[in-house]
Scaffold this motif. Structure first.
Motif, PDB file in Angstrom:
ATOM      1  N   GLU A   1      26.686  46.098  -8.371  1.00  0.00           N
ATOM      2  CA  GLU A   1      27.235  44.779  -8.068  1.00  0.00           C
ATOM      3  C   GLU A   1      26.446  44.109  -6.945  1.00  0.00           C
ATOM      4  OE1 GLU A   1      31.602  42.788  -7.277  1.00  0.00           O
ATOM      5  OE2 GLU A   1      31.447  44.845  -7.975  1.00  0.00           O
ATOM      6  N   TYR A   2      25.998  44.907  -5.968  1.00  0.00           N
ATOM      7  CA  TYR A   2      25.176  44.380  -4.873  1.00  0.00           C
ATOM      8  C   TYR A   2      23.914  43.699  -5.418  1.00  0.00           C
ATOM      9  CZ  TYR A   2      21.447  44.661  -1.365  1.00  0.00           C
ATOM     10  OH  TYR A   2      20.374  44.387  -0.565  1.00  0.00           O
ATOM     11  N   VAL A   3      23.241  44.343  -6.330  1.00  0.00           N
ATOM     12  CA  VAL A   3      22.006  43.791  -6.893  1.00  0.00           C
ATOM     13  C   VAL A   3      22.301  42.531  -7.701  1.00  0.00           C
ATOM     14  CG1 VAL A   3      20.142  44.201  -8.549  1.00  0.00           C
ATOM     15  CG2 VAL A   3      20.725  45.946  -6.863  1.00  0.00           C
ATOM     16  N   ILE A   4      23.294  42.587  -8.553  1.00  0.00           N
ATOM     17  CA  ILE A   4      23.621  41.424  -9.376  1.00  0.00           C
ATOM     18  C   ILE A   4      23.997  40.230  -8.504  1.00  0.00           C
ATOM     19  CG2 ILE A   4      25.242  40.490 -11.072  1.00  0.00           C
ATOM     20  CD1 ILE A   4      25.252  43.279 -12.378  1.00  0.00           C
ATOM     21  N   ASN A   5      24.852  40.455  -7.504  1.00  0.00           N
ATOM     22  CA  ASN A   5      25.234  39.361  -6.612  1.00  0.00           C
ATOM     23  C   ASN A   5      24.039  38.849  -5.819  1.00  0.00           C
ATOM     24  OD1 ASN A   5      27.918  39.292  -7.397  1.00  0.00           O
ATOM     25  ND2 ASN A   5      28.568  40.704  -5.801  1.00  0.00           N
ATOM     26  N   SER A   6      23.191  39.744  -5.362  1.00  0.00           N
ATOM     27  CA  SER A   6      22.003  39.328  -4.610  1.00  0.00           C
ATOM     28  C   SER A   6      21.147  38.377  -5.434  1.00  0.00           C
ATOM     29  CB  SER A   6      21.164  40.544  -4.198  1.00  0.00           C
ATOM     30  OG  SER A   6      21.843  41.334  -3.255  1.00  0.00           O
ATOM     31  N   VAL A   7      20.912  38.740  -6.682  1.00  0.00           N
ATOM     32  CA  VAL A   7      20.019  37.958  -7.528  1.00  0.00           C
ATOM     33  C   VAL A   7      20.688  36.681  -8.032  1.00  0.00           C
ATOM     34  CG1 VAL A   7      18.677  37.967  -9.673  1.00  0.00           C
ATOM     35  CG2 VAL A   7      18.713  40.002  -8.216  1.00  0.00           C
ATOM     36  N   THR A   8      21.920  36.778  -8.487  1.00  0.00           N
ATOM     37  CA  THR A   8      22.534  35.640  -9.175  1.00  0.00           C
ATOM     38  C   THR A   8      23.355  34.717  -8.275  1.00  0.00           C
ATOM     39  OG1 THR A   8      24.524  36.882  -9.782  1.00  0.00           O
ATOM     40  CG2 THR A   8      22.644  36.948 -11.324  1.00  0.00           C
ATOM     41  N   LYS A   9      23.800  35.205  -7.120  1.00  0.00           N
ATOM     42  CA  LYS A   9      24.665  34.390  -6.263  1.00  0.00           C
ATOM     43  C   LYS A   9      24.061  34.064  -4.900  1.00  0.00           C
ATOM     44  CE  LYS A   9      29.000  36.077  -8.234  1.00  0.00           C
ATOM     45  NZ  LYS A   9      30.255  36.780  -7.958  1.00  0.00           N
ATOM     46  N   TRP A  10      23.447  35.035  -4.257  1.00  0.00           N
ATOM     47  CA  TRP A  10      23.074  34.868  -2.853  1.00  0.00           C
ATOM     48  C   TRP A  10      21.617  34.471  -2.631  1.00  0.00           C
ATOM     49  CZ3 TRP A  10      25.298  40.374  -2.124  1.00  0.00           C
ATOM     50  CH2 TRP A  10      26.688  40.344  -2.266  1.00  0.00           C
ATOM     51  N   MET A  11      20.733  34.886  -3.505  1.00  0.00           N
ATOM     52  CA  MET A  11      19.296  34.746  -3.275  1.00  0.00           C
ATOM     53  C   MET A  11      18.853  33.297  -3.068  1.00  0.00           C
ATOM     54  SD  MET A  11      16.217  36.459  -5.441  1.00  0.00           S
ATOM     55  CE  MET A  11      16.826  38.094  -5.102  1.00  0.00           C
ATOM     56  N   LYS A  12      19.365  32.407  -3.857  1.00  0.00           N
ATOM     57  CA  LYS A  12      18.975  30.999  -3.745  1.00  0.00           C
ATOM     58  C   LYS A  12      19.312  30.458  -2.347  1.00  0.00           C
ATOM     59  CE  LYS A  12      19.141  26.872  -6.609  1.00  0.00           C
ATOM     60  NZ  LYS A  12      19.771  26.241  -7.764  1.00  0.00           N
ATOM     61  N   GLY A  13      20.482  30.808  -1.834  1.00  0.00           N
ATOM     62  CA  GLY A  13      20.883  30.395  -0.492  1.00  0.00           C
ATOM     63  C   GLY A  13      20.049  31.056   0.587  1.00  0.00           C
ATOM     64  N   TRP A  14      19.746  32.337   0.406  1.00  0.00           N
ATOM     65  CA  TRP A  14      18.893  33.032   1.382  1.00  0.00           C
ATOM     66  C   TRP A  14      17.538  32.352   1.477  1.00  0.00           C
ATOM     67  CZ3 TRP A  14      19.915  38.519  -0.956  1.00  0.00           C
ATOM     68  CH2 TRP A  14      21.184  38.976  -0.541  1.00  0.00           C
ATOM     69  N   TYR A  15      16.986  32.021   0.324  1.00  0.00           N
ATOM     70  CA  TYR A  15      15.692  31.346   0.283  1.00  0.00           C
ATOM     71  C   TYR A  15      15.771  30.015   1.041  1.00  0.00           C
ATOM     72  CZ  TYR A  15      11.741  28.703  -1.559  1.00  0.00           C
ATOM     73  OH  TYR A  15      10.613  27.936  -1.669  1.00  0.00           O
ATOM     74  N   ALA A  16      16.802  29.235   0.766  1.00  0.00           N
ATOM     75  CA  ALA A  16      16.955  27.914   1.394  1.00  0.00           C
ATOM     76  C   ALA A  16      17.114  28.022   2.912  1.00  0.00           C
ATOM     77  CB  ALA A  16      18.151  27.188   0.785  1.00  0.00           C
ATOM     78  N   LYS A  17      17.692  29.131   3.382  1.00  0.00           N
ATOM     79  CA  LYS A  17      17.933  29.323   4.817  1.00  0.00           C
ATOM     80  C   LYS A  17      16.827  30.129   5.496  1.00  0.00           C
ATOM     81  CE  LYS A  17      22.906  29.272   4.166  1.00  0.00           C
ATOM     82  NZ  LYS A  17      24.080  30.114   4.009  1.00  0.00           N
ATOM     83  N   GLY A  18      15.697  30.323   4.820  1.00  0.00           N
ATOM     84  CA  GLY A  18      14.609  31.091   5.418  1.00  0.00           C
ATOM     85  C   GLY A  18      14.830  32.589   5.385  1.00  0.00           C
ATOM     86  N   TRP A  19      15.509  33.042   4.340  1.00  0.00           N
ATOM     87  CA  TRP A  19      15.757  34.460   4.105  1.00  0.00           C
ATOM     88  C   TRP A  19      16.617  35.108   5.183  1.00  0.00           C
ATOM     89  CZ3 TRP A  19      15.211  36.009  -0.635  1.00  0.00           C
ATOM     90  CH2 TRP A  19      14.293  35.355  -1.455  1.00  0.00           C
ATOM     91  N   VAL A  20      17.641  34.364   5.611  1.00  0.00           N
ATOM     92  CA  VAL A  20      18.667  34.939   6.478  1.00  0.00           C
ATOM     93  C   VAL A  20      20.020  34.773   5.794  1.00  0.00           C
ATOM     94  CG1 VAL A  20      17.423  34.609   8.648  1.00  0.00           C
ATOM     95  CG2 VAL A  20      18.933  32.802   7.812  1.00  0.00           C
ATOM     96  N   LYS A  21      20.930  35.677   6.112  1.00  0.00           N
ATOM     97  CA  LYS A  21      22.269  35.641   5.537  1.00  0.00           C
ATOM     98  C   LYS A  21      23.128  34.627   6.295  1.00  0.00           C
ATOM     99  CE  LYS A  21      22.842  40.011   6.226  1.00  0.00           C
ATOM    100  NZ  LYS A  21      23.437  41.332   6.288  1.00  0.00           N
ATOM    101  N   ALA A  22      24.325  34.415   5.818  1.00  0.00           N
ATOM    102  CA  ALA A  22      25.239  33.445   6.432  1.00  0.00           C
ATOM    103  C   ALA A  22      25.529  33.789   7.892  1.00  0.00           C
ATOM    104  CB  ALA A  22      26.541  33.371   5.639  1.00  0.00           C
ATOM    105  N   ASP A  23      25.494  35.083   8.229  1.00  0.00           N
ATOM    106  CA  ASP A  23      25.756  35.492   9.613  1.00  0.00           C
ATOM    107  C   ASP A  23      24.521  35.385  10.507  1.00  0.00           C
ATOM    108  OD1 ASP A  23      24.204  37.645   8.788  1.00  0.00           O
ATOM    109  OD2 ASP A  23      25.796  39.132   8.987  1.00  0.00           O
TER     110      ASP A  23
END
Length: 168
Positions: free
Chosen positions: A82-104
């Motif tokens: 689930e971690y991999v699927i969420n990383s690729v399909t849900k979170w990655m686009k946002g990480w890219y837009a934020k310079g590869w940092v998470k919400a925290d």
């Protein structure tokens, strides 16, 4: 035996594994198996020392995506992480837009692999499907077995880990 679900689309089962995860003496592997029309077309795997389970899961996805991009056709990717699927399909686009940092504000784990996956992922061609691991799903069980074989072979052929070194 027919393992694939869709007769018209390529289906790829991916998996990663790690023995002694998070310890110094670990070994891990990734693998993928390709099906079309319910028939196995081929597979690929590799193993390494000094890794993590998440890294191997991500490597499996990256290698499968790279391979599947040569097809130019839609692909279903079956994954038990689930971690991999969420990383690729849900979170990655946002990480890219934020310079590869998470919400925290902390950096994304396995950044090199995440960037590599981002460079080959095509949401219009790649559909991720969650499967339960170790639950009798034939494709997932087969790709898990490939990981175990790859780890066994690496250990067997490494003189530091095994008295039987067949590379000599």
């Amino acid at each position: 035996m027919s393992w694939g679900l869709d007769k018209e689309i390529y289906e790829i089962y991916v998996d990663g594994a790690c023995r002694n995860n998070q310890k110094d003496n670990n070994v891990g592997a990734w693998a993928f198996i390709v099906f079309k029309g319910g028939q196995k077309l081929g597979s690929k795997s590799n193993a390494e020392f000094g890794t993590t389970n998440n890294k191997q899961e991500l490597l499996a996805v990256y290698e499968a995506l790279k391979w599947s991009n040569k097809l130019g056709e839609p692909v279903n990717i079956y994954c038990d992480s689930e971690y991999v699927i969420n990383s690729v399909t849900k979170w990655m686009k946002g990480w890219y837009a934020k310079g590869w940092v998470k919400a925290d504000g902390k950096p994304v784990a396995n950044l090199d692999l995440m960037k590599s996956i981002y460079s080959v992922y095509n949401q219009d061609k790649h559909t991720f499907i969650k499967v339960n691991g170790h639950s009798g799903n034939a494709g997932n069980d087969a790709v898990d077995e490939l990981c175990n074989v790859a780890m066994d072979e690496l250990i067997l052929n490494d003189s530091e880990y095994s008295p039987l070194n067949f590379n000599d």
